[in-house]
Every structure is written in C-alpha cells, then in structure tokens.
Enzyme design. Sequence first.
Site, PDB file in Angstrom:
ATOM      1  CB  CYS A 173      50.581  49.301  41.160  1.00 34.21           C
ATOM      2  SG  CYS A 173      52.144  48.890  40.373  1.00 34.21           S
ATOM      3  CG  HIS A 177      45.728  45.691  41.913  1.00 35.63           C
ATOM      4  ND1 HIS A 177      44.835  44.639  41.983  1.00 35.63           N
ATOM      5  CD2 HIS A 177      46.363  45.582  40.709  1.00 35.63           C
ATOM      6  CE1 HIS A 177      44.930  43.908  40.888  1.00 35.63           C
ATOM      7  NE2 HIS A 177      45.841  44.459  40.092  1.00 35.63           N
ATOM      8  NE  ARG A 221      50.036  39.871  36.731  1.00 42.81           N
ATOM      9  CZ  ARG A 221      49.045  39.904  35.834  1.00 42.81           C
ATOM     10  NH1 ARG A 221      48.118  38.971  35.848  1.00 42.81           N
ATOM     11  NH2 ARG A 221      48.978  40.848  34.935  1.00 42.81           N
ATOM     12  CB  CYS A 225      51.375  44.692  36.427  1.00 43.47           C
ATOM     13  SG  CYS A 225      50.330  43.483  37.274  1.00 43.47           S
TER      14      CYS A 225
END
Length: 264
Positions: A173, A177, A221, A225
């Site tokens: 992740c 981000h 969502r 991802c």
Amino acid sequence: MRRALLALALGGLALGAFAQKSATQSIEEYRAMLADGNPADLFEAKGEALWKQKRGPKNASLEACDLGKGPGVVKGAFVELPRYFPDTQRVQDLESRLVSCMETLQGLDGKQIAGTPFGRGEQANVTALATYVAAESKGMKFNLPQAHAQERVMYEVGKRVFYLRGGTHDFSCASCHGEDGKRIRLQDLPNLTKNPGAGQGFGAWPAYRVSNGQMWSMQLRLNDCYRQQRFPYPGFGSDATIALGVFLGVNGQGGVSTAPSIKR
C-alpha cells in the site's frame, strides 16, 4: 549554443510543470461539475429505504442496529468506525457491522452475504446501506476510538499490512500512498500515513466511480487495491481489510468526511 539549449530545457521543464498543474486542476473541476448530480444520491436513498424496511426471515428492519452510538443511531456513526463491538467481540468496520446486524436482526445469512460478489444480491444492498450511513456523517470529523486493546492492536496490524510488500511486483500500500507528491497517470495519490491525505483518502468512500458506473464501498476499494498490487483478493470483512481501515482512519483523525463522494 549552450545557452540556447539550456533555455530550451528550462522552458520544457516549466511547460511540463504547467501541464501537470493544469491536469490536476482539470480533474478537480471535472469532479466539481459532476458533484451536483452525484449518482451516489440514488444509492443513499436506496440505503435509507433498506434501513427502514422489514426484511429477511425475521421480518425486521435495521432500525435497532447498533453502529457504535446506540441502537438505531446513524448520525455520527461513520466517523467513529471501525471500532470494537462487545457483542461480536471484534473490531468491525461499517460494512461488516451492517452484515452482523442483517444476520442477527433480520435472520439473513451473514456468510452468504460475505461470499456474494460485490454489486450483486445482498452485497449491493450492503453498499447502499453503507452509502446511507456515511451520508449521515458527511462534514463531520473522524474520531476513531482507540481506548480498547483490540482497537490498538488492529491499528498496529493495519500499519504492518500497509507496509507489507509482496506479490509479483513487490508492491505494498505504501508504494503508492506512503509519501507526498506521488502520482499515477494524471491522478494525485494521497499520502495515507498522515493528514490531510489520510482524512481525504479514507473519508471519501463509499464513492461513485464514473469510469465504470458503480458505487464502491471501502471494502471494494481495498479489494481493488490488492488487485492492483497483484495480491490475492482478501475475504469480505477480513481482519486485514478492517485493520487497514483502522490504520487509515486513525491517521485521518480530525479529517472531514466527504462520503459519499464521486471519483473518476
């Protein structure tokens, strides 16, 4: 000649920076134009009707569902989730909590709902219900509780999951981000480790996706991802996705909820 080449190079860099800025501004203007007629409003209305409708083997509504602020209290619940629930003895996010209520209050099969693909059957109803609940907290600030030991554990688990690298591309992740200033195509990527990125990113879902005409919940969502990271899909309401929700929500403490929003 060297001065001329340098001038051309600097000019090119300036034009590139201008183009990037213009692209970002254009996307924001595009979203602003769509926001006035956000199709999420239709899902919100459907969710409110489902909340009040008597359904399932027990022919009951969800109006006695406790989302953390007492039975039937919807306003302000979204910005305090995920959180620990004594009756299930686990930390739950909005969607997994809704499924628990559908199971206990209405007699629906929670495992069957969790195993249904997104956008179909009762899963579509869960998304609509989540949209309604989220809308009731729009404009409120996130304030996830961390008083219970399991809530703090889930934050630490979520942190580890966020930075876990794996899959065929060795992604995590955090690859997209984990720091400021990252982009993919024309899309600015929020830094989800701190505000304002964490609050803006976490606080925008559920959201209507214009590109595919679908309403996406936070569970979907996060599922997508994982797809982009080339990881196996996590199970609906898994501890991994809920822990990520705790990590993102706590990082976004004080951020304002904009859900249900609209996305590209």
